[in-house]
Write an enzyme that holds these catalytic residues in place. Structure first.
Site, PDB file in Angstrom:
ATOM      1  N   SER A  50       0.807  -1.221   0.000  1.00 41.62           N
ATOM      2  CA  SER A  50       0.000   0.000   0.000  1.00 41.62           C
ATOM      3  C   SER A  50       0.839   1.269   0.000  1.00 41.62           C
ATOM      4  O   SER A  50       0.297   2.375  -0.013  1.00 41.62           O
ATOM      5  CB  SER A  50      -0.915  -0.003   1.215  1.00 41.62           C
ATOM      6  OG  SER A  50      -0.140  -0.305   2.350  1.00 41.62           O
ATOM      7  N   THR A 153      -1.708   3.683   3.968  1.00 43.16           N
ATOM      8  CA  THR A 153      -0.869   4.861   3.751  1.00 43.16           C
ATOM      9  C   THR A 153       0.007   5.069   4.966  1.00 43.16           C
ATOM     10  O   THR A 153      -0.449   4.872   6.089  1.00 43.16           O
ATOM     11  CB  THR A 153      -1.771   6.101   3.627  1.00 43.16           C
ATOM     12  OG1 THR A 153      -2.551   5.958   2.459  1.00 43.16           O
ATOM     13  CG2 THR A 153      -0.982   7.388   3.575  1.00 43.16           C
ATOM     14  N   THR A 171       1.782   6.988  -0.327  1.00 43.53           N
ATOM     15  CA  THR A 171       0.857   5.868  -0.523  1.00 43.53           C
ATOM     16  C   THR A 171       0.808   5.433  -1.976  1.00 43.53           C
ATOM     17  O   THR A 171       1.115   6.226  -2.881  1.00 43.53           O
ATOM     18  CB  THR A 171      -0.572   6.293  -0.094  1.00 43.53           C
ATOM     19  OG1 THR A 171      -1.426   5.162  -0.078  1.00 43.53           O
ATOM     20  CG2 THR A 171      -1.162   7.338  -1.022  1.00 43.53           C
ATOM     21  N   ARG A 181      -7.027   8.270 -10.582  1.00 42.98           N
ATOM     22  CA  ARG A 181      -7.580   8.659  -9.274  1.00 42.98           C
ATOM     23  C   ARG A 181      -6.456   9.132  -8.350  1.00 42.98           C
ATOM     24  O   ARG A 181      -5.394   8.510  -8.246  1.00 42.98           O
ATOM     25  CB  ARG A 181      -8.300   7.461  -8.659  1.00 42.98           C
ATOM     26  CG  ARG A 181      -8.940   7.721  -7.290  1.00 42.98           C
ATOM     27  CD  ARG A 181      -8.041   7.377  -6.149  1.00 42.98           C
ATOM     28  NE  ARG A 181      -8.713   7.468  -4.850  1.00 42.98           N
ATOM     29  CZ  ARG A 181      -8.076   7.388  -3.680  1.00 42.98           C
ATOM     30  NH1 ARG A 181      -6.780   7.222  -3.652  1.00 42.98           N
ATOM     31  NH2 ARG A 181      -8.743   7.471  -2.558  1.00 42.98           N
ATOM     32  N   THR A 204      -5.189   8.697   7.199  1.00 46.95           N
ATOM     33  CA  THR A 204      -5.173   7.481   6.392  1.00 46.95           C
ATOM     34  C   THR A 204      -6.605   7.007   6.230  1.00 46.95           C
ATOM     35  O   THR A 204      -7.479   7.372   7.011  1.00 46.95           O
ATOM     36  CB  THR A 204      -4.304   6.381   7.051  1.00 46.95           C
ATOM     37  OG1 THR A 204      -4.315   5.219   6.229  1.00 46.95           O
ATOM     38  CG2 THR A 204      -4.822   6.002   8.423  1.00 46.95           C
ATOM     39  N   GLY A 205      -6.833   6.215   5.208  1.00 49.34           N
ATOM     40  CA  GLY A 205      -8.181   5.693   4.995  1.00 49.34           C
ATOM     41  C   GLY A 205      -8.789   6.188   3.702  1.00 49.34           C
ATOM     42  O   GLY A 205      -8.072   6.579   2.782  1.00 49.34           O
TER      43      GLY A 205
END
Ligand code: SD4
Length: 294
Positions: A50, A153, A171, A181, A204-205
């Site tokens: 990731s 991330t 990330t 994206r 993060t997320g």
């Protein structure tokens, strides 16, 4: 309790990154050097799915990377949608220091990297990634899941002994995202924000939900108004959930980390499972963040 120096990083991989950052600071590196070198450990970790070039590709099979960095003088640099660069965080720093710009994207970012002497890496997807990608292509359903490897991330915020702050975020973004994206991580104020008068925050997320509330900037502004880092992280999660309501069994996950000018810190997430690493004088540990939904 307030501590200086202090480093906070997202997820378990933050521990190795913090270790490096601490070492750099102890060896008279700057807080900026520390947050750059720290997350480079994760970028170079071939086990990472990731962060860096061994991350999951987008839905067309390209590994495209996002990164940002901010210094105590309020300067920032970022790169997004960039391919074949081993250390996007270093490239982001070069954008900050060697150009009049803040953000470079895609081919332009890559050309700039080459002009700075950074090699273009050959990207070979690891076997397990190829297998998962081939399986995914059978349905091509885009369904990001909470706390899985696609929410990893690394965001790092740090403060040195004099109270100077810096932060970094890097990330490969969401697994099998649309080509082109870009998430929150390279967006200054979303995935990362540092204001040396007040504090620093990182995220993060699910990037789209973080961008919608300028998550990291929001946290720093809340601290400016007097909230503790913990209160600020919690309020930012509440704001985010107002814009992106949480449904039962939702896969929505976001984690925020913050430190203030005194070396006090906070962490909060939408749901359980968000871990972070914290390094201060007494050691380097992994903690479970509190969250809104257990
Ligand atoms: C993004 N915030 O691109 C990132 C995702 C993440 O890799 O945390 N995971 O939206």
């Amino acid at each position: 309790f307030a501590q200086k120096p202090l480093f906070l990083s997202t997820w378990n991989h933050g521990q190795a990154a913090n270790e490096k950052a601490w070492e750099i600071l102890q060896n008279s590196g700057s807080i900026l050097d520390a947050v750059e070198e720290g997350v480079k450990v994760t970028e170079a970790d071939i086990r990472s799915r990731s962060v860096g070039l061994t991350g999951f590709p987008d839905r067309d099979g390209h590994v495209t990377l996002d990164a940002s960095i901010m210094n105590s003088d309020g300067n920032c640099g970022s790169v997004c949608f960039v391919e074949r660069i081993k250390h996007p965080i270093t490239l982001a720093r070069k954008v900050m220091e060697e150009t009049p710009h803040v953000m470079l994207a895609g081919d332009g970012a890559q050309q700039f990297a080459v002009s700075q002497g950074m090699p273009l890496e050959d990207v070979e997807l690891p076997d397990d990634v190829v297998r998962e990608y081939e399986e995914w292509k059978e349905t091509s359903e885009y369904n990001p899941a909470a706390n899985s490897e696609n929410h990893d991330t690394i965001g790092m915020v740090g403060i040195d002994g004099d109270g100077n702050l810096a932060g970094s975020c890097t990330t490969s973004g969401l697994k099998f995202k649309m080509h082109g994206r870009v998430g929150d991580s390279p967006i200054i104020g979303a995935g990362l924000y540092v204001d040396n008068e007040v504090g620093a925050a990182t995220a993060t997320g699910m990037g789209e939900t973080i961008i919608k509330v300028c998550g990291s900037f929001l946290i720093v502004e809340l601290m400016r108004q007097g909230r503790t880092p913990q209160e600020a992280c919690e309020e930012a999660i509440d704001r985010l959930l107002q814009k992106t309501p949480f449904e039962t069994d939702s896969e929505l996950q976001v984690g925020f980390l913050a430190i203030d000018k005194n070396g006090d810190h906070g962490a909060y997430a939408v749901q359980s499972g968000f871990t972070y690493a914290i390094h201060h004088q007494e050691g380097n540990s992994i903690e479970n963040s509190d969250c809104r939904y257990e």
